[in-house]
Write a protein that holds these residues in place. Structure first.
Motif, PDB file in Angstrom:
ATOM      1  N   UNK A   1      44.158  99.333 -15.017  1.00  0.00           N
ATOM      2  CA  UNK A   1      44.397 100.774 -15.145  1.00  0.00           C
ATOM      3  C   UNK A   1      43.962 101.428 -13.843  1.00  0.00           C
ATOM      4  N   UNK A   2      44.918 101.795 -13.006  1.00  0.00           N
ATOM      5  CA  UNK A   2      44.526 102.350 -11.705  1.00  0.00           C
ATOM      6  C   UNK A   2      43.901 103.733 -11.815  1.00  0.00           C
TER       7      UNK A   2
ATOM      8  N   UNK B   1      34.892  86.061 -17.149  1.00  0.00           N
ATOM      9  CA  UNK B   1      35.626  87.316 -17.076  1.00  0.00           C
ATOM     10  C   UNK B   1      34.894  88.260 -16.125  1.00  0.00           C
ATOM     11  N   UNK B   2      35.648  89.044 -15.410  1.00  0.00           N
ATOM     12  CA  UNK B   2      35.041  90.005 -14.495  1.00  0.00           C
ATOM     13  C   UNK B   2      35.666  91.370 -14.746  1.00  0.00           C
ATOM     14  N   UNK B   3      34.811  92.352 -14.892  1.00  0.00           N
ATOM     15  CA  UNK B   3      35.269  93.706 -15.150  1.00  0.00           C
ATOM     16  C   UNK B   3      34.891  94.581 -13.963  1.00  0.00           C
ATOM     17  N   UNK B   4      35.862  95.304 -13.434  1.00  0.00           N
ATOM     18  CA  UNK B   4      35.565  96.229 -12.334  1.00  0.00           C
ATOM     19  C   UNK B   4      35.893  97.639 -12.799  1.00  0.00           C
ATOM     20  N   UNK B   5      34.898  98.496 -12.677  1.00  0.00           N
ATOM     21  CA  UNK B   5      35.053  99.886 -13.118  1.00  0.00           C
ATOM     22  C   UNK B   5      34.677 100.796 -11.964  1.00  0.00           C
ATOM     23  N   UNK B   6      35.546 101.685 -11.624  1.00  0.00           N
ATOM     24  CA  UNK B   6      35.200 102.656 -10.598  1.00  0.00           C
ATOM     25  C   UNK B   6      34.937 103.977 -11.304  1.00  0.00           C
TER      26      UNK B   6
ATOM     27  N   UNK C   1      46.020 101.313  -6.554  1.00  0.00           N
ATOM     28  CA  UNK C   1      47.335 101.949  -6.460  1.00  0.00           C
ATOM     29  C   UNK C   1      48.147 101.540  -7.684  1.00  0.00           C
ATOM     30  N   UNK C   2      49.285 102.158  -7.816  1.00  0.00           N
ATOM     31  CA  UNK C   2      50.165 101.819  -8.939  1.00  0.00           C
ATOM     32  C   UNK C   2      50.670 100.382  -8.804  1.00  0.00           C
ATOM     33  N   UNK C   3      50.779  99.924  -7.568  1.00  0.00           N
ATOM     34  CA  UNK C   3      51.321  98.575  -7.374  1.00  0.00           C
ATOM     35  C   UNK C   3      50.225  97.515  -7.335  1.00  0.00           C
ATOM     36  N   UNK C   4      49.006  97.923  -7.608  1.00  0.00           N
ATOM     37  CA  UNK C   4      47.941  96.937  -7.682  1.00  0.00           C
ATOM     38  C   UNK C   4      46.679  97.400  -6.993  1.00  0.00           C
ATOM     39  N   UNK C   5      45.658  96.535  -7.047  1.00  0.00           N
ATOM     40  CA  UNK C   5      44.385  96.857  -6.410  1.00  0.00           C
ATOM     41  C   UNK C   5      44.383  96.268  -5.009  1.00  0.00           C
TER      42      UNK C   5
ATOM     43  N   UNK D   1      39.385 103.947 -12.307  1.00  0.00           N
ATOM     44  CA  UNK D   1      40.018 102.640 -12.194  1.00  0.00           C
ATOM     45  C   UNK D   1      39.256 101.651 -13.058  1.00  0.00           C
ATOM     46  N   UNK D   2      39.999 100.878 -13.759  1.00  0.00           N
ATOM     47  CA  UNK D   2      39.374  99.860 -14.589  1.00  0.00           C
ATOM     48  C   UNK D   2      40.246  98.620 -14.544  1.00  0.00           C
ATOM     49  N   UNK D   3      39.651  97.492 -14.307  1.00  0.00           N
ATOM     50  CA  UNK D   3      40.440  96.271 -14.379  1.00  0.00           C
ATOM     51  C   UNK D   3      39.600  95.102 -14.865  1.00  0.00           C
ATOM     52  N   UNK D   4      40.271  94.168 -15.459  1.00  0.00           N
ATOM     53  CA  UNK D   4      39.627  92.984 -16.003  1.00  0.00           C
ATOM     54  C   UNK D   4      40.312  91.763 -15.402  1.00  0.00           C
TER      55      UNK D   4
END
Lengths: 281, 379
Positions: free
Chosen positions: B62-63, B98-103, B32-36, B1-4
């Motif tokens: 990107x889930x 900006x905040x980046x979350x990476x799982x 999920x596909x519909x969001x975090x 999972x990656x989101x910005x």
């Protein structure tokens, strides 16, 4: 000086005598090094140096140069004594810590010599308090032998950039790791706590960076509990100079501007945390 | 999972984390596909909250890829460590761009990177635990009552209650008014108890569709957490509820955000057992037009059963205007010399959670009791 309870006549001989029209200039600097109860004071013609140490690993020095005082005279080459910093601070702020604008506590400080108490005459609004604080045998101080010629890496930052970082330090981490490097990541602060690790990176072209002189990549660890007290100095300062020598000894110099725009310095020296794997080899 | 997450939305995320931190000690992250989705459940499993951030909320979302057999990777982290990153909301707004979350399941790290002013980068590598899906069983459609109000209205109402207050009762009154009053423990000494009650007019709400005479009692702490989020986001809050003992569901809806807070409600003695064991309540008036009186007599009945007094409640009570203060001296008299009776059992029905439960199924709040029953009351 509006001191009515006459302090010693000028004819008397004092090893140290000084006067300051705003005692807060002194007390705020002393508070920046107040992480242990006792301090060693050294007065020379150039000013007063107050030193506090802990665990033989950290040393903090507050320099109050002679120019800050309205009068500053030292009869001998140097005068040294140990004193309870908590008591000294309590006396200096005896009229309260938050003074109203326009009012200030005037101070006259005298020390007759070895074995005598330090005498403080404090005056505010016509009220005079006389304090005598017993002095003690001075400690032998640590000599970090940190001279500017041996400095490997040096960075000067605006304190604003470090304040938040120090306030948010993960205190579950035992150490603060400082990386200074001519290449990426340039300047990095890392903690390794229960929740995981955290890294704080400052690029060399950041507006916070006043000077960047790094010649080689150095990564050193310092006990976070030892460095935490320096936050007090950081809070008061406008700029901080971070230097390391070849052995990884750290010097943090804080430039502090007082209400009258005069500049003083507080310096912290800290030993690096011994690298266990290296020690075992 | 990656989101910005960019700019102001970082603060929204921060506020959501603050709100979730009022619920539980662990934060569940579910891409999920519909969001975090960020979720939390309290330790007694009587409160659950979920914040679903739609992909549009993010600059990049990107889930991750789920195989045909496998599900998307989920995890939970310590609330404290996650909250620590977003602790100071003002500085978040001031300095974070900006905040980046990476799982990273392989590296066993949840990476949060904040890009701040002056080019400073904060990277947090958090340890996480793999976890099952956390889902409360609830259905807003099956609820008989719905209320929708600007968050500000409710926030200004609950501010009158002391910060230590545990539970609050939401009820209906005459003329479609909605009341909020602090819930008084059965064994509370009336002489030391203060009752605060507020009436909100119907026209203050955006919509009111409540079953007449209904009232529910729920925990205030979690609700306050959601309210501060809703107020800051300027979103209307919808409350769905049913009879006492059934969960109350608070929802916030936005194009990029969907928030649910599900709280257990205190079950009602009268509605659970039609014949209470103690005397003096059998003549409880049937729901009439004057519902405030109903509520009032309900409270009287509670007091009576608590004291175990032989004296039936004054028949004048049901006719009194709904001013709790008036009834207090009377109750105090009853309290004196009263024989301690069997304490009435105060129960929150739990919400039932299960990893296998599918959302949306109108799952009954089973009778599994999670909160311990009250111990013997001291009189």
């Amino acid at each position: 000086m509006p001191l009515s309870a006459q302090p010693p006549a000028s004819g008397e001989r004092y090893a140290l005598s000084a006067s300051l029209d705003n005692a807060r200039h002194l007390s705020s600097l002393l508070r920046a090094v107040h992480f242990q109860d006792h301090a060693t004071c050294l007065a020379t013609a150039s000013g007063l140096r107050v030193t506090v140490e802990d665990a033989k690993c950290i040393q903090a020095n507050a320099f109050i140069q002679a120019e800050i005082f309205q009068e500053f005279s030292v009869q001998e080459e140097s005068v040294m004594f140990r004193i309870s910093l908590s008591v000294l601070l309590d006396c200096l702020t005896i009229f309260g810590t938050s003074s109203l604008p326009g009012t200030s506590t005037a101070l006259r400080m005298c020390y007759r010599g070895y074995g005598y108490p330090l005498m403080l005459f404090l005056e505010e609004g016509g009220v005079v308090t006389v304090c005598k604080i017993n002095t003690q045998e001075p400690d032998e101080l640590l000599d970090f032998d940190f001279c500017s010629t041996k400095v490997v890496n040096k960075i000067i930052l605006q304190s604003e950039g470090l304040r938040e970082a120090f306030a948010e330090l993960d205190m579950t981490s035992e150490v603060l790791q400082i990386t200074m490097s001519p290449d990426k990541p340039y300047f990095r602060l890392s903690t390794f706590g229960n929740a995981g690790s955290a890294h704080l990176d400052y690029p060399r072209d950041s507006d916070l960076m006043e000077a960047f002189h790094c010649s080689q990549t150095q990564t050193n660890r310092y006990k976070i509990s030892l460095l935490k007290p320096s936050t007090k100095a950081l809070a008061l300062s406008c700029k901080v100079s971070i230097r390391t020598d070849a052995q990884g000894f750290l010097s943090l110099q804080y430039m502090i501007r007082n209400e009258d725009g005069q500049i003083c310095f507080v310096e912290y020296y800290c030993c690096p945390d011994e690298n266990i794997t290296e020690a075992e080899l | 999972m990656k989101c910005v997450i960019a700019g102001g939305n970082v603060k929204v995320l921060g506020r959501a984390v603050h709100s979730l931190s009022r619920i539980g000690d662990e934060l569940y992250l579910e891409p999920t596909e519909s969001g975090l989705s960020l979720r939390a459940v309290n330790s007694s499993r009587s409160g659950f909250a979920s914040f679903l951030f739609a992909p549009l909320f993010f600059q990049l979302y990107e889930p991750g890829s789920a195989g045909p057999e496998t599900e998307l990777f989920r995890c939970k982290v310590h609330m404290k460590s996650f909250l620590g990153i977003f602790r100071s909301l003002p500085s978040l707004e001031k300095s974070v761009g900006k905040c980046l979350i990476l799982l990273k399941p392989r590296a066993s790290r949840l990476v949060l990177q904040l890009h701040c002013k002056y080019g400073v980068t904060k990277t947090h590598n958090l340890a996480f635990q793999e976890c099952e899906r956390l889902q409360a069983v609830f259905d807003t459609q099956s609820c008989t009552s719905h209320l929708c109000a600007p968050a500000r209205l409710l926030a200004e109402a609950v501010v009158h209650f002391p910060p230590t207050l545990a539970e609050v009762t939401l009820g209906t009154g005459p003329g479609g008014k909605i009341s909020l009053r602090n819930y008084v423990e059965d064994e509370a000494e009336p002489s030391k108890t203060m009752v605060t009650e507020l009436w909100l007019a119907e026209d203050e709400f955006q919509s009111v569709a409540v079953a007449p005479g209904s009232h529910i009692t729920f925990c205030l702490k979690e609700f306050r957490g959601l309210l501060s989020f809703a107020e800051a986001s300027n979103l209307p809050l919808t409350i769905h509820f049913d009879e006492p003992g059934r969960p109350v569901i608070f929802t916030l809806d936005d194009t990029v955000l969907e928030v649910h807070l599900v709280l257990a409600t205190l079950s009602d003695l009268q509605s659970n057992s039609q014949s209470p064991s103690t005397n003096g309540v059998s003549h409880l008036p049937a729901p009439s037009d004057d519902f405030a009186d109903d509520l009032e007599s309900y409270m009287v009945a509670m007091e009576t059963s608590e004291g175990g007094s032989e004296r039936p409640p004054s028949p004048t009570f049901p006719l009194r205007a709904p001013q709790p203060a008036q009834s207090e001296p009377e109750e105090e008299e009853e309290e004196e010399g009263a024989v301690p009776g069997t304490p009435p059992h105060k129960k929150f029905r739990s919400l039932f959670f299960g990893s296998v439960m599918t959302p949306g199924r109108p799952g009954p709040a089973t009778t599994q009791e999670v909160l311990a029953e009250d111990s013997e009351g001291e009189s």
